[in-house]
Write a protein that holds these residues in place. Structure first.
Motif, short mmCIF file in Angstrom:
data_model
loop_
_atom_site.label_atom_id
_atom_site.label_comp_id
_atom_site.label_asym_id
_atom_site.label_seq_id
_atom_site.Cartn_x
_atom_site.Cartn_y
_atom_site.Cartn_z
N ILE A 489 0.88 -1.27 0.12
CA ILE A 489 0.06 -0.04 -0.04
C ILE A 489 0.81 1.35 0.11
O ILE A 489 0.54 2.32 -0.91
N GLN A 490 1.90 1.19 0.74
CA GLN A 490 2.71 2.54 0.84
C GLN A 490 3.38 2.54 -0.46
O GLN A 490 3.51 3.79 -0.99
N TYR A 491 3.82 1.53 -1.24
CA TYR A 491 4.40 2.01 -2.57
C TYR A 491 3.43 2.43 -3.80
O TYR A 491 3.63 3.29 -4.21
N ALA A 492 2.11 1.85 -3.56
CA ALA A 492 1.04 2.48 -4.31
C ALA A 492 0.93 4.05 -3.98
O ALA A 492 0.73 4.85 -4.93
N MET A 493 0.81 4.32 -2.78
CA MET A 493 0.72 5.70 -2.57
C MET A 493 1.77 6.45 -3.06
O MET A 493 1.48 7.77 -3.39
N ASP A 494 2.93 5.99 -2.86
CA ASP A 494 4.01 6.82 -3.14
C ASP A 494 4.22 7.05 -4.73
O ASP A 494 4.45 8.08 -5.30
N CYS A 495 3.75 6.00 -5.39
CA CYS A 495 3.86 6.10 -6.87
C CYS A 495 3.04 7.09 -7.33
O CYS A 495 3.07 8.02 -8.37
N ASP A 496 1.77 7.03 -6.82
CA ASP A 496 0.62 7.87 -7.16
C ASP A 496 0.96 9.52 -6.96
O ASP A 496 0.77 10.42 -7.67
N ASP A 513 -7.92 3.93 7.34
CA ASP A 513 -8.17 4.28 5.93
C ASP A 513 -7.17 3.90 4.89
O ASP A 513 -7.67 3.69 3.65
N ASP A 514 -6.05 3.82 5.15
CA ASP A 514 -4.90 3.55 4.44
C ASP A 514 -4.94 2.08 3.90
O ASP A 514 -4.67 1.92 2.62
N LEU A 515 -5.52 1.35 4.74
CA LEU A 515 -5.79 0.05 4.25
C LEU A 515 -6.68 -0.13 3.12
O LEU A 515 -6.72 -1.42 2.59
N LEU A 516 -7.60 0.68 2.98
CA LEU A 516 -8.44 0.80 1.94
C LEU A 516 -8.20 1.35 0.76
O LEU A 516 -9.03 1.60 -0.34
N TYR A 517 -6.89 1.94 0.57
CA TYR A 517 -6.67 2.62 -0.59
C TYR A 517 -6.61 2.02 -1.87
O TYR A 517 -6.31 0.67 -2.10
N GLU A 518 -7.29 2.30 -2.79
CA GLU A 518 -7.81 1.53 -3.90
C GLU A 518 -6.35 1.72 -4.86
O GLU A 518 -6.03 2.45 -5.65
#
Length: 605
Positions: A489-496, A513-518
């Motif tokens: 999840i952390q990787y997806a957020m950083d890339c976006d 809430d972060d655990l629900l990051y699409e």
């Protein structure tokens, strides 16, 4: 018989007598050697034909052919000659001997005809009259031993005539031997002098081939540094004079022509018109060397002003380069890529060191067609469109030395080369068997190892964390179908954030809430591995991913027989659990440590 007969007349007379004897022999049935012919049977020789060229042919055609009589005539009675008749026979025999004396019995009878002297007789090669040489009689010449047929005799007669004619031809007078020697010596001296002047030069008119070559290529020149002061706007002619004045070169005209030949495209050699281009080049050489031809303005070099240090051992190319190019030294920079860095973090690291651009690195990572086998394999397996960076996981972490002006492709290619040497080279011999047993492709292995790398801190953590993930993968319970890795999840957020140009620090701890990051990378929401790696793992994480192991000490510490959960705090401590209740307890422990760290009261206990 007359004494001054030429070779052709002598041959004709001989042929006449041969023909006469042949006719009598054919009519009478032949005579033996030494027989005496009846007087009444003698026949006068037929007159010589008017056409000398075909005389021998006409003679043989005129000879009567042998006729077989129906009834043989009786042989005539022997007639005994008187003394006067014998004297006459002897005189005729002498005449015949004069004719036959033109031929010797050497080399088949016709090979010793010699030149005819002024007196009219044939001679041998020593100048002696053939009349003085041994001869043979007409009867011997006309015996069966020599008479082999009309055609052969005619050919021999022709050969004798041709040889005699050639030998009687007038000889050319030989020139003076002394005069010929003098001419040869004069010619040799002229050639040597001209060659010397061409090779070594002549005063200031022609520098010479060897001095020119030595000046152009600096074959045998001293090693002496010379500083020249180049003024702004100097052309090649002025520069050549400056170099000669300072002793850098010796031939200003040669330097001028070299620049013209090197940079003027109109005088180069053209393979389609080699002859014409050679003539044009030669014309330009003569014009430059002897008539001061100038260089076209569009091909004139731009010499940089200022002081330039040159050397006498430099050739023309090195001199031109030193005068037209600023000195440039490629700056090197050392870049260390830590294990677990993402592609975005690596790009930022290169940008901080002044290497490349973000757009260039994104193209190099996602699109450039590298030739490495593992890249080809990745393309064949058709990597997911949801994958953020094609080569994420393959940018091997290590310490590298780069030139600051290196291109982005050169930089990424260097990282891939290191990955090939350290990882791919061991795949078939070390890793493939383990991958097959786990159901991993090569890219699956790298993706799994990247998650292990991102979640752990050292090799001991890597082995235990890998054991937890493998336990969840092999479990038949639906509860453990998902990997539930916060690192994905952390990787997806950083890339976006990077894609949208948002600069934000990574969250140390994710909330609910972060655990629900699409995102396809969210392993809390989607089963199995994410679309690609989430960082670039080191060798320890790769080996731990394939060979998981949880130590007995860890199991005793957390009272475990196996583990399906783990979590960590901001201090890097990792907690393992076998049940959900144990996991929730570990989460409370980790939150307490995090609060101490944030408040500054954490003591490491």
């Amino acid at each position: 018989m007359e004494q001054n007969k030429n070779a052709k007349e002598s041959s004709d007379e001989l042929l006449d007598m041969i023909s006469k004897y042949s006719a009598e022999t054919r009519a009478e049935g032949g005579l033996g050697k030494g027989a005496v012919k009846p007087a009444e049977k003698r026949m006068p020789a037929p007159p010589a034909p008017e056409d000398d060229e075909d005389a021998d042919v006409i003679i043989f055609h005129a000879a009567p052919e042998k006729v077989q009589p129906e009834q043989p005539e009786p042989e005539p009675e022997a007639v005994y000659e008187t003394a006067d008749e014998q004297a006459e026979e002897k005189a005729e025999s002498t005449d015949t001997a004069d004719i036959s004396s033109h031929y010797s019995d050497e080399a088949a009878g016709f090979d010793t005809i010699r030149e005819t002297p002024k007196e009219g007789h044939l001679t041998d090669e020593d100048g002696n009259s053939v009349a003085d040489l041994p001869t043979y009689s007409v009867e011997d010449a006309l015996s069966d031993k020599h008479f082999t047929g009309r055609e052969e005799l005619r050919r021999e007669a022709r050969r004798a005539y041709k040889r005699a004619s050639r030998r009687n031809a007038p000889r050319k007078k030989k020139g003076s031997v002394t005069l010929g020697i003098l001419k040869g010596v004069a010619y040799t001296l002229i050639v040597c002098c001209l060659s010397f002047f061409v090779v070594f030069g002549f005063l200031d008119f022609w520098p010479g081939v060897i001095p020119m070559a030595n000046d152009v290529f600096a074959f045998s020149k001293g090693d002496r540094e010379i500083t020249v002061d180049v003024e702004s706007g100097m052309n090649t002619e002025q520069m050549a004079e400056l170099l000669v004045e300072n002793g850098v070169i010796d031939e200003a005209k040669v330097f001028k022509f070299y620049v013209k030949y090197k940079y003027d495209e109109s005088i180069g050699l053209d393979k389609d018109d080699l002859v014409g281009s050679v003539f044009h080049l030669g014309g330009e050489f003569i014009k430059t060397m002897f008539f001061g031809g100038d260089i076209s303005p569009e091909y004139e070099l731009e010499y940089l002003p200022g002081k330039r240090t040159l050397s006498t051992k430099m050739n023309y190319d090195q001199i031109i380069y030193a005068l037209t190019t600023d000195e440039y030294t490629r700056e090197e920079v050392t870049v260390t890529i830590p294990e677990g860095y993402t592609a975005d973090q690596i790009i930022d690291l290169f940008l901080q060191n002044g290497i490349g651009t973000r757009e260039g690195f994104e193209y190099a990572i996602n699109e450039y067609p590298y030739k490495h086998e593992f890249v080809q394999l990745l393309n064949e397996e058709t990597w997911s469109e949801d994958r953020t960076y094609r080569l994420e996981g393959y940018l091997f972490p290590d310490t590298y030395l780069f030139y600051r002006d290196s291109s982005e492709v050169e930089v990424i290619n260097k990282l891939l080369n290191s990955f090939s040497e350290r990882v791919w080279s061991e795949y078939y011999t070390t890793y493939k068997e383990a991958c097959d047993s786990l159901g991993f492709s090569f890219d699956d292995m790298i993706t799994f190892a990247s998650i292990v790398q991102a979640e752990g801190r050292d090799f001991s953590d890597f082995e235990s964390i890998s054991q937890v993930f493998h336990n969840r993968r092999s479990s038949e319970s639906e509860i453990f179908r998902k990997m539930e890795s916060c690192a994905t999840i952390q990787y997806a957020m950083d890339c976006d954030n990077a894609k949208n140009g948002i600069t934000a620090e990574r969250k140390p701890v994710l909330d609910g809430d972060d655990l629900l990051y699409e995102s396809p990378y969210n392993t809390y929401m989607y089963e199995g591995l994410p679309p690609g790696a989430v960082c670039n793992p080191g060798l320890d994480a790769i080996e731990a991913a394939l060979y998981p192991d949880m130590s007995n000490e860890t199991k005793e510490e957390f009272n475990l027989t196996t583990a399906y959960y783990f979590n960590s705090d901001m201090a890097g401590n990792v907690y393992y659990a076998q049940t959900l209740d144990q996991h929730n307890y570990n989460k409370r422990r980790a939150d307490a440590v995090n609060q101490q760290i944030l408040s500054g009261t954490y003591t490491g206990q």
